[in-house]
Design a protein around this motif. Structure first.
Motif, PDB file in Angstrom:
ATOM      1  N   GLN A  52       0.973  -1.285  -0.206  1.00  0.00           N
ATOM      2  CA  GLN A  52      -0.195   0.026   0.028  1.00  0.00           C
ATOM      3  C   GLN A  52       0.867   1.261   0.093  1.00  0.00           C
ATOM      4  OE1 GLN A  52      -4.076  -1.830   1.922  1.00  0.00           O
ATOM      5  NE2 GLN A  52      -2.739  -0.462   3.255  1.00  0.00           N
ATOM      6  N   LEU A  55       1.942   1.676  -3.551  1.00  0.00           N
ATOM      7  CA  LEU A  55       0.843   2.111  -4.354  1.00  0.00           C
ATOM      8  C   LEU A  55       0.730   3.798  -4.206  1.00  0.00           C
ATOM      9  CD1 LEU A  55      -1.744   1.405  -5.984  1.00  0.00           C
ATOM     10  CD2 LEU A  55      -2.772   1.449  -3.768  1.00  0.00           C
ATOM     11  N   GLU A  59       1.949   6.366  -7.286  1.00  0.00           N
ATOM     12  CA  GLU A  59       0.677   7.372  -7.612  1.00  0.00           C
ATOM     13  C   GLU A  59       1.108   8.873  -7.568  1.00  0.00           C
ATOM     14  OE1 GLU A  59      -2.569   7.952  -9.548  1.00  0.00           O
ATOM     15  OE2 GLU A  59      -1.991   6.010  -9.386  1.00  0.00           O
ATOM     16  N   TYR A 186      -6.350  10.065   1.642  1.00  0.00           N
ATOM     17  CA  TYR A 186      -6.452   9.062   0.666  1.00  0.00           C
ATOM     18  C   TYR A 186      -7.676   8.104   0.770  1.00  0.00           C
ATOM     19  CZ  TYR A 186      -4.176   6.393   4.145  1.00  0.00           C
ATOM     20  OH  TYR A 186      -4.112   5.403   5.222  1.00  0.00           O
ATOM     21  N   ILE A 188      -8.265   3.872  -0.347  1.00  0.00           N
ATOM     22  CA  ILE A 188      -7.870   2.694  -0.943  1.00  0.00           C
ATOM     23  C   ILE A 188      -9.205   1.764  -0.903  1.00  0.00           C
ATOM     24  CG2 ILE A 188      -6.229   0.811  -0.864  1.00  0.00           C
ATOM     25  CD1 ILE A 188      -4.037   2.751   0.532  1.00  0.00           C
ATOM     26  N   GLU A 197      -2.387  -5.961  -7.886  1.00  0.00           N
ATOM     27  CA  GLU A 197      -2.664  -5.341  -9.219  1.00  0.00           C
ATOM     28  C   GLU A 197      -4.387  -5.029  -9.086  1.00  0.00           C
ATOM     29  OE1 GLU A 197      -3.044  -9.966  -9.091  1.00  0.00           O
ATOM     30  OE2 GLU A 197      -1.553  -8.535  -8.547  1.00  0.00           O
ATOM     31  N   ASP A 198      -4.741  -5.233  -8.085  1.00  0.00           N
ATOM     32  CA  ASP A 198      -6.482  -5.143  -7.900  1.00  0.00           C
ATOM     33  C   ASP A 198      -6.430  -3.653  -7.218  1.00  0.00           C
ATOM     34  OD1 ASP A 198      -7.284  -7.009  -9.354  1.00  0.00           O
ATOM     35  OD2 ASP A 198      -7.314  -8.330  -7.620  1.00  0.00           O
ATOM     36  N   THR A 200      -6.167   0.192  -6.025  1.00  0.00           N
ATOM     37  CA  THR A 200      -6.234   1.647  -6.626  1.00  0.00           C
ATOM     38  C   THR A 200      -6.245   2.497  -5.138  1.00  0.00           C
ATOM     39  OG1 THR A 200      -8.431   1.678  -6.528  1.00  0.00           O
ATOM     40  CG2 THR A 200      -7.406   0.900  -8.492  1.00  0.00           C
ATOM     41  N   SER A 202      -6.921   6.894  -4.354  1.00  0.00           N
ATOM     42  CA  SER A 202      -7.001   8.336  -4.823  1.00  0.00           C
ATOM     43  C   SER A 202      -6.813   9.191  -3.545  1.00  0.00           C
ATOM     44  CB  SER A 202      -8.421   8.260  -5.422  1.00  0.00           C
ATOM     45  OG  SER A 202      -9.446   7.643  -4.169  1.00  0.00           O
TER      46      SER A 202
END
Length: 258
Positions: A52, A55, A59, A186, A188, A197-198, A200, A202
């Motif tokens: 995480q 990730l 990003e 954020y 998740i 891979e799944d 994301t 923001s």
């Protein structure tokens, strides 16, 4: 020798000073995003998940930011005890690989034992980074062509509510301003998915303008224009009110004479 509270305070102050000096004297590109590593690694779990953190870092870099992850040194050991549950966690090979990449690339700062990591990411968000910044303003314009979040830099990426620090760091008003102008939250979403891979992530940008009534000089330099935030309005929209200067009684009488 038993370590007392005074020893802890001296140790904490010295280590935090070392971090401040490191930020101020390091060379290279300045950091534009400070990442609360433990907060992101724990998000949605009872254990630390380095995927995480990766990730979030990936990003942020796609967004044109230069992140620094603040992480308690305890969580960078191959195995450690989880304080909340008194359970031993062993990092996986994938975790150790991510940790090694972040460390070797200079994107992680390990907070020494007996030190509170909160103070490190708070300090990182307001550090001058004198050498790296070289007097350049890092803030991003609301008209930025690259699509970056407008506002102050470094941004601070965390979902920590900081309830423990509201009264002992800054005046409440100044603390609110710092929070609204620096903190980027954020998301998740899990949806039952835990594979790398799944996943994301923001981000929710900090306010470009603080959420409080402000008085700014009018273009005519006569009195102030009051900018008032409205709950139902979005973005940087504000209700603006300008009250023209009032004439004195003498001026009023003079102007009324033929």
């Amino acid at each position: 020798k038993k370590i007392g509270k005074e020893d802890d305070e001296k140790h904490g102050f010295k280590q935090l000073s070392n971090f401040s000096q490191w930020l101020d004297t390091r060379e290279g590109e300045p950091f534009t995003a400070i990442v609360d590593g433990a907060n992101i690694a724990y998000f949605g779990h009872a254990q630390v998940h380095y995927n995480q953190i990766k990730l979030a870092v990936d990003e942020l870099e796609k967004m044109g930011e230069r992140p620094l992850v603040i992480m308690p040194a305890k969580y960078t050991l191959p195995k450690f005890m989880l304080a909340r549950h008194r359970v031993l966690q062993m990092l996986t090979e994938a975790d150790l690989k991510i940790l090694d990449e972040l460390t070797s690339s200079g994107k992680m700062y390990k907070v020494p034992a007996r030190c509170l990591d909160d103070y490190y990411w708070m300090l990182g968000s307001v550090s001058n980074q004198t050498v790296a910044r070289a007097h350049v303003d890092l803030s991003v314009s609301i008209e930025d062509d690259d699509g970056r979040f407008p506002g102050l830099r470094p941004m601070l990426v965390t979902n920590d509510q900081m309830r423990d620090h509201k009264l002992d760091l800054l005046d409440p008003r100044e603390f609110r301003r710092w929070c609204s102008c620096h903190i980027v939250n954020y998301r998740i979403p899990k949806d039952g998915k835990f594979n790398d891979e799944d996943l994301t992530i923001s981000f929710i940008p900090a306010d470009f303008f603080s959420k409080e009534i402000q008085g700014n000089p009018h273009s005519t330099k006569d009195n102030l224009v009051w900018h008032i935030p409205v709950t139902e309005w979005e973005g940087a929209e504000r209700l603006c009110i300008w009250i023209p200067p009032q004439k004195s009684e003498v001026e009023q009488m003079t102007s009324d004479q033929p």
